[in-house]
Enzyme design. Structure first.
Site, PDB file in Angstrom:
ATOM      1  NE  ARG A 249      -2.802   7.612 -18.783  1.00 23.20           N
ATOM      2  CZ  ARG A 249      -1.987   8.624 -19.025  1.00 23.20           C
ATOM      3  NH1 ARG A 249      -1.848   9.076 -20.246  1.00 23.20           N
ATOM      4  NH2 ARG A 249      -1.346   9.214 -18.047  1.00 23.20           N
TER       5      ARG A 249
ATOM      6  CE  LYS B   6      14.024  19.445 -17.641  1.00 21.29           C
ATOM      7  NZ  LYS B   6      12.745  20.033 -18.003  1.00 21.29           N
TER       8      LYS B   6
ATOM      9  N   GLY C  27       4.792   8.713 -15.651  1.00 21.33           N
ATOM     10  CA  GLY C  27       4.601   8.018 -16.919  1.00 21.33           C
ATOM     11  C   GLY C  27       5.775   7.136 -17.299  1.00 21.33           C
TER      12      GLY C  27
END
Ligand code: ADP
Ligand code: MG
Length: 401
Positions: free
Chosen positions: A40, A203, A356
């Protein structure tokens, strides 16, 4: 249609001698005060370099983690980030402890060309997450230009993402956001076909919006990871003790039906890597077919599934990947995810990775530099793809007259 319509780009603003506030996402993973992955920070450099070259007086701002206690003020300081920036840019970085004190205001006009200001973790101030007008006004009082290049935070309505640009006349996006949005717009508006979405992760519920928003655009969904067990269960295939979202089985059934009506394919694993007990050293077995025996749990896709998914990836025009194929954090359960990274690297398709954990998996696979684009913002890229407006971008949009 473009997500950047009516938004100014940094190159279109006058920066010379201006006090330029740059909101970045420097939320890097750290362990014991050391940065473990500086992706980042690297992603933020083009915008900072541009502003430096143009002779701006630069104030950088970012959050780091989710500070709650006094103790967090030590572990979540941006000081190590400032040190890394200083090395990478060869500039002197002045860390300002309190962004709402008069220190920044006093320091800015006196900055030398090789000096920049970095505000301490903006989430140390309560007003940030509350989108406080007061915090925004304080910052607005000492800067001339606002730049948002914090793609990974642009889905949050926080003070330095939303309230502050509302107060600013001169505002724009930087290089990172521009690139991220242009890449994601390729998927949304002009995917090269066949368009394949490779999904995994923990999920179904996290990814429903993306499946629904892309349903009419995609040709094939390839589903691995824990979310595949909920789909398998919806088709009455037994999944043993695997991670399951029991409350989402009907939703999975409904999605399968809607895909079928559109004559879209959703491929599920045809074999699995399984263990009896979750343990990094656990003895693994590979199933013969798509069902998992009682007492066992799936931890990765099996070799036949990897080969099947790879075939579709090789034939694809565009692949969007979100969600690892297994518990890739454990070496023995990472193979399926790495095989997908390899397939993407070897396919001539446009390959875009979002999320991520997916980005970490691709980095760990060694194929990261062969992807068309790896998004730095997990949540932000998913929200954008599922058709939501990003508050940080909306705050920059100028109305056409
Ligand atoms: P991303 O961050 O890329 O959006 P997610 O957060 O949705 O991805 O999913 C990543 C997580 O899913 C990882 O922590 C991984 O261990 C977990 N996961 C993947 N496959 C399985 C599985 N078979 N069982 C349990 N967890 C899994
Ligand atoms: Mg994740």
């Amino acid at each position: 249609m473009s997500g950047l319509k009516d938004i100014t780009f940094i190159e279109d603003l006058e920066l010379k001698d201006k006090k330029v506030f740059i909101r970045l996402d420097l939320n890097v993973p750290m362990k014991d005060g050391t940065i473990t992955d500086d992706t980042r920070i690297q992603g933020a450099l083009p915008t900072i370099r541009y502003a430096l070259e143009k002779g701006a007086k630069i104030v950088l701002c970012s959050h780091l983690g989710r500070p709650k206690t006094e103790e967090d003020r030590k572990t979540l300081s941006l000081e190590p980030v400032g040190n890394r920036l200083s090395e990478l840019l060869n500039v002197d970085v002045q860390l300002i402890e309190n962004p709402v004190s008069d220190a920044a205001k006093a320091l800015l006009p006196t900055l030398r060309p090789n000096q920049i200001v970095l505000l301490e973790n903006i989430r140390f101030l309560e007003g940030e997450e509350a989108n406080s007008e007061k915090l925004a006004a304080k910052i607005a009082s000492y800067v001339d230009v606002y730049i948002n290049d914090a793609f990974g935070a642009s889905h949050r309505a926080h003070a330095t993402i939303v309230a502050l640009p509302h107060l600013m006349k001169h505002k724009a996006v930087g290089y990172l956001i521009k690139k991220e949005i242009e890449m994601l717009d390729k998927i949304l508006y002009e995917p090269q076909t066949p368009f394949v979405v490779l999904m995994g992760g923990s999920k179904v519920s996290d990814k429903i919006g993306v499946i629904e928003n892309l349903m009419d655009k995609i040709d094939t969904f390839l589903v691995g990871g824990a979310m595949s067990y909920t789909f398998l269960q919806a088709m009455n295939v037994s999944v043993g003790n695997s991670k399951l979202e029991k409350g989402k089985i009907n939703l999975a059934k409904d999605l399968l039906k809607r895909l079928e009506m559109r004559e879209k394919k959703l491929l599920l694993p045809v074999d699995h890597v399984i263990v009896e007990k979750f343990d990094a050293e656990a003895h693994t077995k590979i199933t013969d077919g798509s069902s998992i025996p009682e007492g066992w749990m799936g931890v990765d896709i099996g070799p036949k599934s990897a080969a099947l998914f790879a075939e579709h990836i090789h034939a694809a025009g565009t692949v969007f990947w979100n969600g690892p194929m297994g518990i890739f954090e454990v070496k023995n359960f990472a193979k399926g995810s790495f095989q997908m990274a390899e397939a993407l690297a070897k396919s001539p398709c446009i390959s875009i990775v979002g999320g991520g954990d997916s980005a970490s998996a691709v980095n760990a696979s060694g194929y990261a530099d062969q992807m068309t684009h790896i998004s730095t913002g997990g949540g932000a890229s998913l929200e954008y793809l599922q058709g939501d407006k990003l508050p940080g971008l909306e705050a920059l949009r100028e109305r056409r007259r």
